[in-house]
Design a protein around this motif. Structure first.
Motif, PDB file in Angstrom:
ATOM      1  N   ILE A   1       2.306  -2.894 -87.210  1.00 17.54           N
ATOM      2  CA  ILE A   1       3.077  -4.084 -86.839  1.00 17.54           C
ATOM      3  C   ILE A   1       3.402  -4.061 -85.348  1.00 17.54           C
ATOM      4  CG2 ILE A   1       5.332  -5.224 -87.097  1.00 17.54           C
ATOM      5  CD1 ILE A   1       5.153  -4.394 -90.115  1.00 17.54           C
ATOM      6  N   LEU A   2       3.884  -2.922 -84.863  1.00 19.94           N
ATOM      7  CA  LEU A   2       4.241  -2.809 -83.447  1.00 19.94           C
ATOM      8  C   LEU A   2       3.019  -2.987 -82.544  1.00 19.94           C
ATOM      9  CD1 LEU A   2       6.773   0.149 -83.719  1.00 19.94           C
ATOM     10  CD2 LEU A   2       7.326  -2.217 -83.081  1.00 19.94           C
ATOM     11  N   ARG A   3       1.890  -2.465 -82.964  1.00 16.11           N
ATOM     12  CA  ARG A   3       0.667  -2.609 -82.173  1.00 16.11           C
ATOM     13  C   ARG A   3       0.175  -4.060 -82.193  1.00 16.11           C
ATOM     14  NH1 ARG A   3      -3.252   0.661 -84.736  1.00 16.11           N
ATOM     15  NH2 ARG A   3      -3.715  -1.228 -85.868  1.00 16.11           N
TER      16      ARG A   3
ATOM     17  N   GLY B   1       6.940   7.843 -71.688  1.00 19.18           N
ATOM     18  CA  GLY B   1       5.483   7.981 -71.610  1.00 19.18           C
ATOM     19  C   GLY B   1       4.868   8.877 -72.661  1.00 19.18           C
ATOM     20  N   LYS B   2       5.638   9.224 -73.696  1.00 18.88           N
ATOM     21  CA  LYS B   2       5.099  10.096 -74.749  1.00 18.88           C
ATOM     22  C   LYS B   2       4.013   9.372 -75.531  1.00 18.88           C
ATOM     23  CE  LYS B   2       9.366  12.612 -75.538  1.00 18.88           C
ATOM     24  NZ  LYS B   2      10.546  12.624 -76.389  1.00 18.88           N
ATOM     25  N   LYS B   3       3.033  10.146 -75.966  1.00 24.06           N
ATOM     26  CA  LYS B   3       1.968   9.665 -76.846  1.00 24.06           C
ATOM     27  C   LYS B   3       1.984  10.550 -78.082  1.00 24.06           C
ATOM     28  CE  LYS B   3      -0.931   7.979 -73.115  1.00 24.06           C
ATOM     29  NZ  LYS B   3      -2.248   7.991 -72.490  1.00 24.06           N
ATOM     30  N   LEU B   4       2.159   9.929 -79.242  1.00 26.02           N
ATOM     31  CA  LEU B   4       2.260  10.682 -80.491  1.00 26.02           C
ATOM     32  C   LEU B   4       1.302  10.131 -81.532  1.00 26.02           C
ATOM     33  CD1 LEU B   4       6.172  10.878 -80.773  1.00 26.02           C
ATOM     34  CD2 LEU B   4       4.629  12.682 -79.970  1.00 26.02           C
ATOM     35  N   THR B   5       0.880  10.998 -82.447  1.00 29.25           N
ATOM     36  CA  THR B   5       0.027  10.590 -83.560  1.00 29.25           C
ATOM     37  C   THR B   5       0.894  10.108 -84.716  1.00 29.25           C
ATOM     38  OG1 THR B   5       0.045  12.772 -84.596  1.00 29.25           O
ATOM     39  CG2 THR B   5      -1.694  12.343 -82.945  1.00 29.25           C
ATOM     40  N   VAL B   6       0.251   9.475 -85.686  1.00 27.80           N
ATOM     41  CA  VAL B   6       0.955   9.042 -86.904  1.00 27.80           C
ATOM     42  C   VAL B   6       1.630  10.241 -87.559  1.00 27.80           C
ATOM     43  CG1 VAL B   6       0.686   8.039 -89.201  1.00 27.80           C
ATOM     44  CG2 VAL B   6      -0.658   7.155 -87.318  1.00 27.80           C
ATOM     45  N   THR B   7       0.908  11.354 -87.655  1.00 24.94           N
ATOM     46  CA  THR B   7       1.447  12.555 -88.287  1.00 24.94           C
ATOM     47  C   THR B   7       2.700  13.044 -87.562  1.00 24.94           C
ATOM     48  OG1 THR B   7      -0.751  13.179 -89.059  1.00 24.94           O
ATOM     49  CG2 THR B   7       0.911  14.923 -88.999  1.00 24.94           C
ATOM     50  N   GLN B   8       2.638  13.109 -86.249  1.00 27.27           N
ATOM     51  CA  GLN B   8       3.803  13.562 -85.485  1.00 27.27           C
ATOM     52  C   GLN B   8       4.993  12.635 -85.694  1.00 27.27           C
ATOM     53  OE1 GLN B   8       1.660  13.552 -81.741  1.00 27.27           O
ATOM     54  NE2 GLN B   8       1.862  15.789 -81.562  1.00 27.27           N
ATOM     55  N   ILE B   9       4.741  11.329 -85.693  1.00 25.83           N
ATOM     56  CA  ILE B   9       5.834  10.362 -85.855  1.00 25.83           C
ATOM     57  C   ILE B   9       6.410  10.443 -87.265  1.00 25.83           C
ATOM     58  CG2 ILE B   9       6.414   7.904 -85.874  1.00 25.83           C
ATOM     59  CD1 ILE B   9       4.268   7.598 -83.601  1.00 25.83           C
TER      60      ILE B   9
ATOM     61  N   TYR C   1      -0.325   6.882 -80.221  1.00 26.21           N
ATOM     62  CA  TYR C   1       0.410   5.641 -80.001  1.00 26.21           C
ATOM     63  C   TYR C   1       1.371   5.826 -78.842  1.00 26.21           C
ATOM     64  CZ  TYR C   1      -1.506   4.143 -84.423  1.00 26.21           C
ATOM     65  OH  TYR C   1      -2.376   3.790 -85.431  1.00 26.21           O
ATOM     66  N   TYR C   2       1.536   4.770 -78.052  1.00 25.43           N
ATOM     67  CA  TYR C   2       2.442   4.818 -76.905  1.00 25.43           C
ATOM     68  C   TYR C   2       2.927   3.402 -76.588  1.00 25.43           C
ATOM     69  CZ  TYR C   2      -1.926   3.559 -74.544  1.00 25.43           C
ATOM     70  OH  TYR C   2      -3.102   2.949 -74.181  1.00 25.43           O
ATOM     71  N   LEU C   3       4.023   3.332 -75.851  1.00 29.07           N
ATOM     72  CA  LEU C   3       4.587   2.031 -75.470  1.00 29.07           C
ATOM     73  C   LEU C   3       3.623   1.302 -74.546  1.00 29.07           C
ATOM     74  CD1 LEU C   3       8.315   2.926 -74.669  1.00 29.07           C
ATOM     75  CD2 LEU C   3       7.422   1.821 -76.725  1.00 29.07           C
ATOM     76  N   LYS C   4       3.379   0.039 -74.836  1.00 27.77           N
ATOM     77  CA  LYS C   4       2.506  -0.762 -73.984  1.00 27.77           C
ATOM     78  C   LYS C   4       3.158  -0.978 -72.620  1.00 27.77           C
ATOM     79  CE  LYS C   4      -0.346  -4.893 -73.990  1.00 27.77           C
ATOM     80  NZ  LYS C   4      -0.840  -5.992 -74.826  1.00 27.77           N
ATOM     81  N   PHE C   5       4.477  -1.185 -72.649  1.00 30.24           N
ATOM     82  CA  PHE C   5       5.254  -1.362 -71.425  1.00 30.24           C
ATOM     83  C   PHE C   5       6.453  -0.427 -71.505  1.00 30.24           C
ATOM     84  CE2 PHE C   5       3.441  -5.500 -72.644  1.00 30.24           C
ATOM     85  CZ  PHE C   5       2.617  -5.733 -71.563  1.00 30.24           C
TER      86      PHE C   5
ATOM     87  N   CYS D   1       0.445   0.426 -77.837  1.00 29.25           N
ATOM     88  CA  CYS D   1      -1.007   0.566 -77.681  1.00 29.25           C
ATOM     89  C   CYS D   1      -1.410   1.829 -78.417  1.00 29.25           C
ATOM     90  CB  CYS D   1      -1.386   0.703 -76.213  1.00 29.25           C
ATOM     91  SG  CYS D   1      -1.238  -0.816 -75.281  1.00 29.25           S
ATOM     92  N   SER D   2      -2.685   1.930 -78.708  1.00 28.32           N
ATOM     93  CA  SER D   2      -3.184   3.158 -79.332  1.00 28.32           C
ATOM     94  C   SER D   2      -4.475   3.573 -78.637  1.00 28.32           C
ATOM     95  CB  SER D   2      -3.425   2.958 -80.825  1.00 28.32           C
ATOM     96  OG  SER D   2      -4.385   1.948 -81.044  1.00 28.32           O
TER      97      SER D   2
END
Length: 100
Positions: free
Chosen positions: A62-64, A37-45, A80-84, A70-71
């Motif tokens: 691409i992943l989105r 359930g982590k949500k990270l920014t482009v910078t963090q990733i 950004y985080y996993l949609k599922f 999802c974003s």
């Protein structure tokens, strides 16, 4: 005899496109960082992966676009985080299958 339900071609196409999007070492690594359930920014990733921010943005796009991520915009940042969350099981399976 086992009954096979009719396959939905659209769902199979969506699943195949999601798997194609995931099928890159950096994208697999991105999914790994977003587990739980982590949500990270482009910078963090990009800092976690040690790659250019533009390259990170490309992979996230691409992943989105393929429905893997999802974003959500919050102020100046996009998270950004996993949609599922169940998608993390694909990464776990890959880790198990590639162990020697």
């Amino acid at each position: 005899m086992v009954e096979i339900r009719e396959l939905d071609v659209n769902r199979l196409e969506t699943a195949a496109n999601m798997l194609k999007a995931i099928a890159h070492p950096m994208r697999i690594a991105i999914l790994k960082h977003l587990e739980g359930g982590k949500k990270l920014t482009v910078t963090q990733i990009h800092e976690l992966l040690g790659i250019e921010q533009s390259t990170t943005s490309h992979h996230l796009g691409i992943l989105r676009d393929k429905g893997v991520l999802c974003s959500k915009r919050e102020g100046k940042n996009t998270y950004y985080y996993l949609k599922f969350e169940v998608l993390s099981q694909i990464v776990d399976c890959l880790e198990t299958c590639t162990c020697e």
